[in-house]
Design a protein around this motif. Sequence first.
Motif, PDB file in Angstrom:
ATOM      1  N   ASP A 113       0.805  -1.225   0.000  1.00 13.68           N
ATOM      2  CA  ASP A 113       0.000   0.000   0.000  1.00 13.68           C
ATOM      3  C   ASP A 113       0.835   1.271   0.000  1.00 13.68           C
ATOM      4  N   PRO A 114       1.879   1.396   0.822  1.00  9.22           N
ATOM      5  CA  PRO A 114       2.653   2.658   0.805  1.00  9.22           C
ATOM      6  C   PRO A 114       3.270   2.959  -0.557  1.00  9.22           C
ATOM      7  N   VAL A 115       3.776   1.916  -1.210  1.00  9.48           N
ATOM      8  CA  VAL A 115       4.390   2.131  -2.532  1.00  9.48           C
ATOM      9  C   VAL A 115       3.332   2.565  -3.539  1.00  9.48           C
ATOM     10  N   LEU A 116       2.185   1.911  -3.514  1.00  6.46           N
ATOM     11  CA  LEU A 116       1.123   2.260  -4.455  1.00  6.46           C
ATOM     12  C   LEU A 116       0.591   3.668  -4.207  1.00  6.46           C
ATOM     13  N   ILE A 117       0.497   4.048  -2.938  1.00 12.98           N
ATOM     14  CA  ILE A 117       0.007   5.398  -2.613  1.00 12.98           C
ATOM     15  C   ILE A 117       0.977   6.462  -3.105  1.00 12.98           C
ATOM     16  N   ARG A 118       2.293   6.219  -2.932  1.00 10.69           N
ATOM     17  CA  ARG A 118       3.284   7.183  -3.413  1.00 10.69           C
ATOM     18  C   ARG A 118       3.243   7.297  -4.937  1.00 10.69           C
ATOM     19  N   LEU A 119       3.101   6.172  -5.613  1.00 14.44           N
ATOM     20  CA  LEU A 119       3.018   6.206  -7.070  1.00 14.44           C
ATOM     21  C   LEU A 119       1.773   6.951  -7.542  1.00 14.44           C
ATOM     22  N   SER A 123       1.748  10.453  -9.678  1.00 15.49           N
ATOM     23  CA  SER A 123       1.036  10.508 -10.951  1.00 15.49           C
ATOM     24  C   SER A 123       0.003  11.627 -10.964  1.00 15.49           C
ATOM     25  N   ASP A 124      -0.721  11.789  -9.859  1.00 12.11           N
ATOM     26  CA  ASP A 124      -1.710  12.867  -9.779  1.00 12.11           C
ATOM     27  C   ASP A 124      -1.051  14.239  -9.835  1.00 12.11           C
TER      28      ASP A 124
END
Length: 253
Positions: A113-119, A123-124
């Motif tokens: 989850d932390p990696v996906l949230i940072r990505l 991107s946003d």
Amino acid sequence: MPFNIWCEGCESMIAKGVRFNAEKKQVGNYYSTKIWSFSMKSACCKHEIVIQTDPKNCEYVIIKGARRKIEEYDAEDAETLELPADDDKSKLVDPFYRLEHQGEDLKKKEEADPVLIRLQRSSDARHADDYAINKVLRSRLRSQKKRVNEEERVARKRGLNVRLLPESQEDAATASRVKFSTKFDENRKLKRALISTSSIFSKPSGSSNDKRLDLESKRRKIKAARVSNLLAGGFKPSSWSQSAVSSCKHRRP
């Protein structure tokens, strides 16, 4: 070729996708599906290779002349997702097996989850301002067009129909090593020709012989010039040929 194979004739690899002129014939049936055999010649050593279809396993089978190249890789090293096997799919019907692996999947999700949230945040932030992104792209395109127009102008100025690549240090070093012929080479050839035509004996001293020495030096210089012209590939007609041409002109009525 449907997959990579090793030719048994010369031990060379035949890559996937290479096309062959093969002899196709039916060798059997699997229920109502025909089994086809393809016979071909290897391009590297003219070795015969025979491949058959396997409708039961939806695969091709090598019968003669080659062996299949086994390619194994780790899904983690290749950074790809490993699809579940057929046995694992059948086990998912069992509720206990599904409950056990559901806990492992939740644990992996919490770790990722932390990696996906940072990505997602990066991107946003990158695509939030559409006007700024479009402005950067348009400025980059304008600079590229200016560079292309400048290169075309320089090429037309030099009489070329193609654009030249930008200068590099390697091109400059190569151009600095090129040497063109100068007057030094011409003078050196002339001096060598003068030395080869000069006399090896000593000259007599005296004021009475000054005129004769001057004449001899002039003759040697003329001979040296003729020799250098011959060494350079030039040609000058002799006096005999000139006299013959002039006599022919005088004889004409």
